[in-house]
Scaffold this motif. Structure first.
Motif, short mmCIF file in Angstrom:
data_model
loop_
_atom_site.label_atom_id
_atom_site.label_comp_id
_atom_site.label_asym_id
_atom_site.label_seq_id
_atom_site.Cartn_x
_atom_site.Cartn_y
_atom_site.Cartn_z
N GLY A 110 0.42 -1.53 0.25
CA GLY A 110 0.01 -0.25 0.21
C GLY A 110 1.04 1.42 -0.38
O GLY A 110 0.33 2.45 -0.92
N VAL A 111 1.90 1.31 0.69
CA VAL A 111 3.20 2.53 1.02
C VAL A 111 3.16 2.87 -0.88
O VAL A 111 3.51 3.85 -1.31
CB VAL A 111 3.80 2.04 2.09
CG1 VAL A 111 4.81 3.60 1.41
CG2 VAL A 111 3.57 2.16 3.41
N ALA A 112 4.00 1.45 -0.85
CA ALA A 112 4.40 1.71 -2.41
C ALA A 112 3.35 2.42 -3.47
O ALA A 112 3.45 3.08 -4.75
CB ALA A 112 5.25 0.23 -2.81
N VAL A 173 10.76 2.07 -3.90
CA VAL A 173 10.29 1.34 -5.26
C VAL A 173 8.99 1.51 -5.49
O VAL A 173 8.90 1.78 -6.64
CB VAL A 173 9.67 -0.08 -4.17
CG1 VAL A 173 8.86 -1.19 -5.18
CG2 VAL A 173 10.55 -0.65 -4.24
N GLY A 174 7.85 2.34 -4.65
CA GLY A 174 7.12 3.10 -5.12
C GLY A 174 7.57 4.37 -5.73
O GLY A 174 7.08 4.20 -7.82
N ILE A 175 8.20 5.09 -5.10
CA ILE A 175 8.83 5.72 -6.55
C ILE A 175 9.33 6.17 -7.60
O ILE A 175 9.46 6.38 -9.13
CB ILE A 175 10.18 6.82 -5.62
CG1 ILE A 175 9.50 7.18 -4.54
CG2 ILE A 175 11.03 8.31 -6.17
CD1 ILE A 175 9.84 7.82 -3.12
N ALA A 176 9.90 3.59 -7.48
CA ALA A 176 11.00 4.23 -8.59
C ALA A 176 10.03 4.12 -9.54
O ALA A 176 9.69 3.83 -10.74
CB ALA A 176 11.67 2.19 -8.59
N GLN A 177 8.43 2.81 -9.65
CA GLN A 177 7.71 3.06 -10.64
C GLN A 177 7.01 4.76 -11.27
O GLN A 177 7.21 4.56 -12.28
CB GLN A 177 6.58 2.76 -9.54
CG GLN A 177 5.54 1.46 -9.19
CD GLN A 177 4.83 0.62 -9.32
OE1 GLN A 177 4.34 -0.60 -10.05
NE2 GLN A 177 4.34 1.43 -8.31
N VAL A 178 7.10 5.97 -10.69
CA VAL A 178 7.24 6.76 -10.92
C VAL A 178 7.64 7.17 -12.13
O VAL A 178 7.41 7.75 -13.29
CB VAL A 178 6.79 7.92 -9.51
CG1 VAL A 178 6.72 9.21 -10.88
CG2 VAL A 178 5.98 7.41 -8.98
N ALA A 190 11.76 -3.78 -13.97
CA ALA A 190 13.07 -3.49 -13.81
C ALA A 190 13.47 -2.99 -12.35
O ALA A 190 14.18 -2.76 -11.64
CB ALA A 190 13.84 -3.25 -15.52
N ALA A 191 12.37 -1.37 -13.12
CA ALA A 191 12.88 -0.19 -11.75
C ALA A 191 12.37 -0.31 -10.06
O ALA A 191 13.23 -0.46 -9.13
CB ALA A 191 11.94 1.05 -12.20
N THR A 192 11.67 -1.50 -10.17
CA THR A 192 10.92 -1.75 -8.97
C THR A 192 11.76 -3.07 -8.06
O THR A 192 12.36 -2.98 -6.71
CB THR A 192 9.42 -2.14 -8.57
OG1 THR A 192 8.80 -3.19 -10.33
CG2 THR A 192 8.79 -1.33 -9.13
N ILE A 193 11.94 -3.70 -8.86
CA ILE A 193 13.02 -4.82 -8.95
C ILE A 193 14.27 -4.06 -7.99
O ILE A 193 15.30 -5.00 -7.22
CB ILE A 193 13.30 -6.48 -10.15
CG1 ILE A 193 11.76 -6.84 -10.00
CG2 ILE A 193 14.30 -6.88 -9.10
CD1 ILE A 193 11.90 -7.25 -10.55
N LEU A 194 15.14 -3.30 -8.88
CA LEU A 194 16.64 -3.36 -8.55
C LEU A 194 16.51 -1.98 -7.73
O LEU A 194 17.82 -1.80 -7.10
CB LEU A 194 17.01 -2.18 -10.05
CG LEU A 194 17.21 -2.98 -11.30
CD1 LEU A 194 17.67 -2.31 -12.34
CD2 LEU A 194 17.62 -4.72 -10.77
#
Length: 291
Positions: A110-112, A173-178, A190-194
């Motif tokens: 939920g946070v992500a 990880v949530g920020i990486a999704q952006v 890739a963004a979230t896993i890395l």
């Protein structure tokens, strides 16, 4: 959701003279084969750290452009694939409070998701628009390749130091999704896993968190686009219902196999081969651009 669908990115990036395809009358068989191919590409590349946007862009360059509704439907097929893989674990997220996969884990998802939603809306309010050229997607592929190599190097020097996904890691990880939404070609997976691996999470834990986070993220983005593009099919899509159903089924089936394979792969192998593959894909896109 600010980044409602990668289908929009595909449409805007197709400044590659797709008009030549739109004038052709393709046979139903040719159409079905195109639908199958696009469904396979979506299901296969949505979860691998290689960018489904780039792959579908290349395919549509030769097969012709499909409607946004079609892109949304095959993405929902990929969402269903993850739900099926974790069909036994998802209910436990809502019922267990003390296990590794309980309410706290659900809270981190939920946070992500909240970080992605809030920051995504802020970026949209700031007037951000998708680029209209192919170069950014090529640069994003190469940047992602470099990120994989750097994170894997760090992981080899500093193996796991975090016991599962922490709250801070979930936020990043949530920020990486952006960033994955801002730069199509970077790849959401890739963004979230890395990002999780960078913070010391095992590859398997990072991959599973990325997959589970993808369920609400991709579902919300797809439904947002479905409403804005078709008002939930009050406007008929360009493709037949048979094509939409076929694309959905193929994407879900291939996505299921892809998720299961990657979960097995990351138990003992690194993401480095995906970096070299992304570099090769960027070169292919360069050839498409020059052609």
């Amino acid at each position: 959701m600010a980044f409602s669908s990668r289908g929009i990115a595909r449409q805007r990036y197709l400044a590659l003279d797709l008009q030549s395809h739109s004038g052709k009358k393709e046979s139903p068989m040719a159409t079905y084969w195109a639908v199958i191919l696009l469904g396979v590409l979506e299901g296969l590349t949505e979860f691998l750290p290689v960018s489904s946007t780039a792959h579908l862009l290349i395919a549509e360059h030769w097969l012709g452009q499909h409607s946004e509704a079609f892109n949304i439907i095959i993405q929902l097929g990929a969402v269903l694939a993850v739900v099926l893989v974790y069909r036994k674990e998802i209910p436990l997220l809502f019922t267990q409070s003390s296990s590794r996969r309980g309410l706290a884990y659900l809270g981190k998802i939920g946070v992500a998701f909240l970080a992605t939603s809030v920051l995504g809306l802020l970026v949209k309010k700031m007037g951000w628009k998708l680029p209209t050229e192919l170069w950014p997607i090529i640069l994003a592929l190469l940047a992602g390749s470099l990120a994989i190599l750097l994170v894997e190097h760090r992981f080899q020097r500093n193996p796991v130091h975090e016991d599962g996904i922490g709250w801070t890691t979930a936020l990043w990880v949530g920020i990486a999704q952006v960033f994955a939404g801002i730069f199509p070609g970077l790849s959401r997976s890739a963004a979230t896993i890395l990002t999780a691996v960078y913070f010391g999470v095992t590859r398997l834990e990072a991959t599973e968190f990325s997959f589970l986070l993808g369920i609400p993220t991709m579902a919300a983005a797809s439904l947002y686009s479905l409403d804005s593009e078709t008002h939930f099919f009050h406007r008929a899509p360009a493709e037949s219902w048979a094509c939409l159903a076929l694309g959905f089924f193929v994407s879900a089936l291939v996505g299921f196999v892809s998720v299961k394979w990657l979960l097995s792969y990351v138990r003992s192998r690194s993401f480095v081969p995906f970096a070299w593959y992304r570099i090769a894909l960027a070169l292919v896109l360069l050839l498409v651009l020059r052609g």
